[in-house]
Design a protein around this motif. Structure first.
Motif, PDB file in Angstrom:
ATOM      1  N   ASP A  61      -4.354   6.234  -1.156  1.00  0.00           N
ATOM      2  CA  ASP A  61      -3.838   5.824  -2.457  1.00  0.00           C
ATOM      3  C   ASP A  61      -2.420   5.300  -2.275  1.00  0.00           C
ATOM      4  OD1 ASP A  61      -3.035   5.467  -5.043  1.00  0.00           O
ATOM      5  OD2 ASP A  61      -3.276   7.553  -5.668  1.00  0.00           O
ATOM      6  N   CYS A  63      -0.635   3.757  -4.707  1.00  0.00           N
ATOM      7  CA  CYS A  63      -0.052   3.487  -6.022  1.00  0.00           C
ATOM      8  C   CYS A  63       1.294   4.187  -6.227  1.00  0.00           C
ATOM      9  CB  CYS A  63      -1.012   3.932  -7.132  1.00  0.00           C
ATOM     10  SG  CYS A  63      -2.557   2.995  -7.158  1.00  0.00           S
ATOM     11  N   VAL A  70      -6.309  10.695  -0.337  1.00  0.00           N
ATOM     12  CA  VAL A  70      -7.038  11.298  -1.454  1.00  0.00           C
ATOM     13  C   VAL A  70      -8.379  11.781  -0.919  1.00  0.00           C
ATOM     14  CG1 VAL A  70      -8.075  10.928  -3.709  1.00  0.00           C
ATOM     15  CG2 VAL A  70      -5.914   9.799  -3.121  1.00  0.00           C
TER      16      VAL A  70
END
Length: 288
Positions: A61, A63, A70
């Motif tokens: 991930d 972001c 994850v």
């Protein structure tokens, strides 16, 4: 937030009675004989394990501020190929839990347990979380009857113990070796704080168990049995002295070639300790 490697809903070997056990990720020892070496190093989210997963249960991930692994637990088959792929012997299958989320897990299993044990890795490395959890348990009328225990290598500072003691019902402490040199060889650390921890916990009647892992020819308990017996004999008679037998399950590297500990080895050590006045000995129920 707790970095948790596993939550075991029920155990009868991690303290008195039936217990829910929370295994925290990360350890400050590097024991050659560790049976769970993937619990030592926190994941650095490098991503090397992703391609090793046949179920595509791991993803990166990107972001947030930093990329993070994850773990999709519903896809995971627990084949542990990700653990084999990790060059740091870490575990990407960890979870982040708040105190309230841990309390939720405890409440789900409440009818079946009479205590909580926080283990590791080395649980005391996440001391603020452990204190907050135990404090919350003691403050909750529905949970306050649960005993709160710590499974530890004994490396916590005296300052840390004094912070935890008001909320702690007992501790199980590993004494990995008697001599500093042997302890350092096995764990990478000396055992000065271990003896400090045992003494402090005994003074406050919070020492439930001292555990000795017998590794024939490696650990020095049989060679130092006179000094060891004298020391253990001074502990409160209620303290359990648990003898554990070394086996190779999960062990990697040099220690994979160390000799296993058999029932006769444990019985011989137990007899030596008993002859020198050590009481409340607990022997393994199973030998692998």
């Amino acid at each position: 937030m707790a970095n948790v490697s596993q939550i075991l809903p029920f155990s009868c070997v991690d303290g008195p009675g039936s217990r829910l056990v929370i295994f925290l990720q990360g350890c400050n020892y590097s024991c050659k004989n560790c049976h769970n070496p993937h619990t030592i190093t926190p994941c650095d989210h490098c991503g090397d394990c992703i391609s090793a997963c046949p179920q595509a249960a791991l993803a990166l991930d990107s972001c947030g501020v930093k990329p993070r692994i994850v773990w999709h637990s519903e896809r995971c088959s627990h084949c542990d190929q990700c653990l084999s792929a990790c060059t740091k012997q870490s575990n990407p299958k960890t979870g982040q839990y708040s105190v309230e989320q841990l309390l939720t897990q405890i409440r789900i299993n409440l009818p079946f347990i009479n205590g909580i044990t926080v283990s590791g890795g080395e649980a005391s490395l996440q001391l603020p979380l452990v204190i907050a959890l135990f404090k919350a348990i003691k403050a909750c009328p529905q949970l306050s009857h649960l005993s709160c225990m710590l499974d530890t290598n004994g490396s916590l500072s005296l300052t840390g113990w004094h912070k935890l003691l008001p909320y702690l019902d007992g501790a199980m402490v590993d004494l990995k070796a008697w001599q500093q040199e042997t302890h350092n060889y096995i764990t990478g650390r000396d055992n000065h704080r271990v003896f400090q921890s045992i003494t402090l916990l005994a003074q406050h009647e919070k020492l439930y168990e001292v555990r000795l892992l017998h590794i024939p020819g490696i650990s020095d308990f049989d060679r130092e049995v006179d000094a060891l017996s004298h020391y253990l004999g001074k502990l409160p008679k209620t303290v359990r002295i648990k003898l554990n037998a070394f086996h190779h399950h999960g062990v990697t590297g040099e220690a994979a070639h160390w000799p296993s500990c058999h029932e006769t080895d444990i019985q011989q050590l137990a007899e030596q300790l008993s002859q020198r006045g050590v009481k409340n000995l607990v022997l393994p129920s199973v030998y692998l």
